[in-house]
Motif scaffolding. Sequence first.
Motif, PDB file in Angstrom:
ATOM      1  N   GLU A  63      25.316  29.261  44.906  1.00  0.00           N
ATOM      2  CA  GLU A  63      24.515  30.489  45.056  1.00  0.00           C
ATOM      3  C   GLU A  63      23.642  30.464  46.308  1.00  0.00           C
ATOM      4  OE1 GLU A  63      20.722  32.358  42.631  1.00  0.00           O
ATOM      5  OE2 GLU A  63      22.268  31.294  41.509  1.00  0.00           O
ATOM      6  N   ASN A  64      23.131  29.291  46.662  1.00  0.00           N
ATOM      7  CA  ASN A  64      22.234  29.178  47.810  1.00  0.00           C
ATOM      8  C   ASN A  64      22.892  28.553  49.030  1.00  0.00           C
ATOM      9  OD1 ASN A  64      19.820  30.219  46.493  1.00  0.00           O
ATOM     10  ND2 ASN A  64      19.987  28.399  45.227  1.00  0.00           N
ATOM     11  N   SER A  65      24.202  28.408  49.009  1.00  0.00           N
ATOM     12  CA  SER A  65      24.917  27.794  50.120  1.00  0.00           C
ATOM     13  C   SER A  65      24.988  28.755  51.304  1.00  0.00           C
ATOM     14  CB  SER A  65      26.333  27.408  49.681  1.00  0.00           C
ATOM     15  OG  SER A  65      27.023  26.832  50.744  1.00  0.00           O
ATOM     16  N   ARG A  66      24.606  28.255  52.464  1.00  0.00           N
ATOM     17  CA  ARG A  66      24.632  29.102  53.647  1.00  0.00           C
ATOM     18  C   ARG A  66      25.753  28.732  54.604  1.00  0.00           C
ATOM     19  NH1 ARG A  66      18.791  29.952  56.078  1.00  0.00           N
ATOM     20  NH2 ARG A  66      19.035  27.797  56.722  1.00  0.00           N
ATOM     21  N   VAL A  67      26.262  27.519  54.527  1.00  0.00           N
ATOM     22  CA  VAL A  67      27.210  27.047  55.530  1.00  0.00           C
ATOM     23  C   VAL A  67      28.545  26.606  54.924  1.00  0.00           C
ATOM     24  CG1 VAL A  67      27.572  25.354  57.363  1.00  0.00           C
ATOM     25  CG2 VAL A  67      25.306  26.330  57.031  1.00  0.00           C
ATOM     26  N   ILE A  68      28.502  25.788  53.902  1.00  0.00           N
ATOM     27  CA  ILE A  68      29.738  25.217  53.333  1.00  0.00           C
ATOM     28  C   ILE A  68      30.545  26.293  52.624  1.00  0.00           C
ATOM     29  CG2 ILE A  68      30.627  23.616  51.582  1.00  0.00           C
ATOM     30  CD1 ILE A  68      28.361  21.726  52.303  1.00  0.00           C
ATOM     31  N   ARG A  69      31.863  26.236  52.839  1.00  0.00           N
ATOM     32  CA  ARG A  69      32.801  27.112  52.135  1.00  0.00           C
ATOM     33  C   ARG A  69      33.889  26.231  51.548  1.00  0.00           C
ATOM     34  NH1 ARG A  69      29.018  29.633  52.760  1.00  0.00           N
ATOM     35  NH2 ARG A  69      28.731  31.700  53.642  1.00  0.00           N
ATOM     36  N   LEU A  70      34.462  26.658  50.411  1.00  0.00           N
ATOM     37  CA  LEU A  70      35.461  25.825  49.781  1.00  0.00           C
ATOM     38  C   LEU A  70      36.570  26.614  49.125  1.00  0.00           C
ATOM     39  CD1 LEU A  70      35.052  24.755  46.300  1.00  0.00           C
ATOM     40  CD2 LEU A  70      32.872  25.318  47.285  1.00  0.00           C
ATOM     41  N   PHE A  71      37.709  25.936  49.053  1.00  0.00           N
ATOM     42  CA  PHE A  71      38.816  26.391  48.229  1.00  0.00           C
ATOM     43  C   PHE A  71      38.576  25.804  46.840  1.00  0.00           C
ATOM     44  CE2 PHE A  71      41.324  26.131  52.297  1.00  0.00           C
ATOM     45  CZ  PHE A  71      41.838  27.419  52.298  1.00  0.00           C
ATOM     46  N   LYS A  72      38.805  26.581  45.790  1.00  0.00           N
ATOM     47  CA  LYS A  72      38.767  26.056  44.427  1.00  0.00           C
ATOM     48  C   LYS A  72      40.178  26.084  43.867  1.00  0.00           C
ATOM     49  CE  LYS A  72      34.141  27.055  42.754  1.00  0.00           C
ATOM     50  NZ  LYS A  72      33.350  27.761  41.728  1.00  0.00           N
ATOM     51  N   PHE A  73      40.558  24.981  43.248  1.00  0.00           N
ATOM     52  CA  PHE A  73      41.899  24.872  42.675  1.00  0.00           C
ATOM     53  C   PHE A  73      41.806  24.496  41.205  1.00  0.00           C
ATOM     54  CE2 PHE A  73      42.153  23.618  47.159  1.00  0.00           C
ATOM     55  CZ  PHE A  73      43.006  24.600  47.624  1.00  0.00           C
ATOM     56  N   ARG A  74      42.591  25.188  40.385  1.00  0.00           N
ATOM     57  CA  ARG A  74      42.583  24.921  38.951  1.00  0.00           C
ATOM     58  C   ARG A  74      43.884  24.294  38.461  1.00  0.00           C
ATOM     59  NH1 ARG A  74      39.160  28.898  39.975  1.00  0.00           N
ATOM     60  NH2 ARG A  74      37.119  28.787  39.016  1.00  0.00           N
ATOM     61  N   ASP A  75      44.881  24.216  39.352  1.00  0.00           N
ATOM     62  CA  ASP A  75      46.123  23.527  38.984  1.00  0.00           C
ATOM     63  C   ASP A  75      46.917  23.194  40.247  1.00  0.00           C
ATOM     64  OD1 ASP A  75      47.911  25.795  39.630  1.00  0.00           O
ATOM     65  OD2 ASP A  75      47.149  26.691  37.783  1.00  0.00           O
ATOM     66  N   LEU A  76      47.877  22.310  40.077  1.00  0.00           N
ATOM     67  CA  LEU A  76      48.699  21.835  41.186  1.00  0.00           C
ATOM     68  C   LEU A  76      49.536  22.959  41.798  1.00  0.00           C
ATOM     69  CD1 LEU A  76      49.173  19.201  42.636  1.00  0.00           C
ATOM     70  CD2 LEU A  76      50.942  18.647  40.970  1.00  0.00           C
ATOM     71  N   ALA A  77      50.004  23.877  40.963  1.00  0.00           N
ATOM     72  CA  ALA A  77      50.819  24.987  41.456  1.00  0.00           C
ATOM     73  C   ALA A  77      50.036  25.852  42.451  1.00  0.00           C
ATOM     74  CB  ALA A  77      51.318  25.836  40.289  1.00  0.00           C
ATOM     75  N   GLN A  78      48.757  26.023  42.213  1.00  0.00           N
ATOM     76  CA  GLN A  78      47.919  26.813  43.120  1.00  0.00           C
ATOM     77  C   GLN A  78      47.844  26.142  44.499  1.00  0.00           C
ATOM     78  OE1 GLN A  78      43.874  27.262  41.767  1.00  0.00           O
ATOM     79  NE2 GLN A  78      43.329  28.658  43.408  1.00  0.00           N
ATOM     80  N   ILE A  79      47.728  24.821  44.515  1.00  0.00           N
ATOM     81  CA  ILE A  79      47.696  24.091  45.788  1.00  0.00           C
ATOM     82  C   ILE A  79      49.029  24.270  46.514  1.00  0.00           C
ATOM     83  CG2 ILE A  79      47.547  21.783  46.833  1.00  0.00           C
ATOM     84  CD1 ILE A  79      45.585  21.073  44.517  1.00  0.00           C
ATOM     85  N   THR A  80      50.108  24.188  45.771  1.00  0.00           N
ATOM     86  CA  THR A  80      51.435  24.371  46.367  1.00  0.00           C
ATOM     87  C   THR A  80      51.576  25.772  46.953  1.00  0.00           C
ATOM     88  OG1 THR A  80      52.361  22.784  44.808  1.00  0.00           O
ATOM     89  CG2 THR A  80      53.918  24.266  45.899  1.00  0.00           C
ATOM     90  N   ARG A  81      51.138  26.784  46.213  1.00  0.00           N
ATOM     91  CA  ARG A  81      51.227  28.175  46.696  1.00  0.00           C
ATOM     92  C   ARG A  81      50.384  28.400  47.944  1.00  0.00           C
ATOM     93  NH1 ARG A  81      50.380  29.273  41.321  1.00  0.00           N
ATOM     94  NH2 ARG A  81      48.271  29.968  41.745  1.00  0.00           N
ATOM     95  N   GLN A  82      49.236  27.738  48.024  1.00  0.00           N
ATOM     96  CA  GLN A  82      48.302  27.971  49.125  1.00  0.00           C
ATOM     97  C   GLN A  82      48.397  26.906  50.224  1.00  0.00           C
ATOM     98  OE1 GLN A  82      44.469  28.426  47.237  1.00  0.00           O
ATOM     99  NE2 GLN A  82      45.036  30.384  46.326  1.00  0.00           N
ATOM    100  N   ASP A  83      49.457  26.119  50.203  1.00  0.00           N
ATOM    101  CA  ASP A  83      49.621  25.032  51.165  1.00  0.00           C
ATOM    102  C   ASP A  83      49.463  25.515  52.611  1.00  0.00           C
ATOM    103  OD1 ASP A  83      50.621  22.097  51.561  1.00  0.00           O
ATOM    104  OD2 ASP A  83      51.833  23.328  52.932  1.00  0.00           O
TER     105      ASP A  83
END
Length: 195
Positions: A84-104
């Motif tokens: 909520e208070n992050s000003r600089v860091i951005r991240l990908f969130k992954f909930r399963d291996l298939a999502q990582i494969t799709r977004q490779d």
Amino acid sequence: MQDRDDKLAGYFAASAPWAAEIAALRGILQATELVETFKWRGPVYTLAGGNVATIWRLKDACGLSFFKGVLLSNPDNLLVAAGENSRVIRLFKFRDLAQITRQDAQIRATLAEAIALERAGAKVVLDKDDLPLPEELAARCDADLQFAQAFAALTPGRRRGYVLHISQAKQAATREARIDKHFHRILDGKGLHDR
């Protein structure tokens, strides 16, 4: 070196939460020129000593975050603020291996962009932090010159962390207790989450 290797091995242990997803992210990161090290209780990937990315275990997902994420183009809007208070860091969130494969492809493109930014020496320029000091913190600074100087000498991010942490307490007594709890850490120049 051995201590770092042991910590990395422990982090990537097969029995840990999100093990398969984190192993996949590690493989992607290790295919780059980034150097894997261990900081802040997790793997951090650096270029010429500059922090570029890190892998996190979250409660409901795992994440690949970028230290200068706010500078990334994020064309598919897959990167989110780390908190909520992050000003600089951005991240990908992954909930399963298939999502990582799709977004490779997006992961690899974002990594390439982050590496290019680090190589170019890009800096994140933030507006002056306009968070007001909680009344109790201001009073402590007024009453103790050494504490005030130590607080002023903290990095902007560390000061912001303390201001947010102390301000979030609803009662004055709790705000005072939080100042007391972190008093010596502030004198030592440490941030809220530094060890």
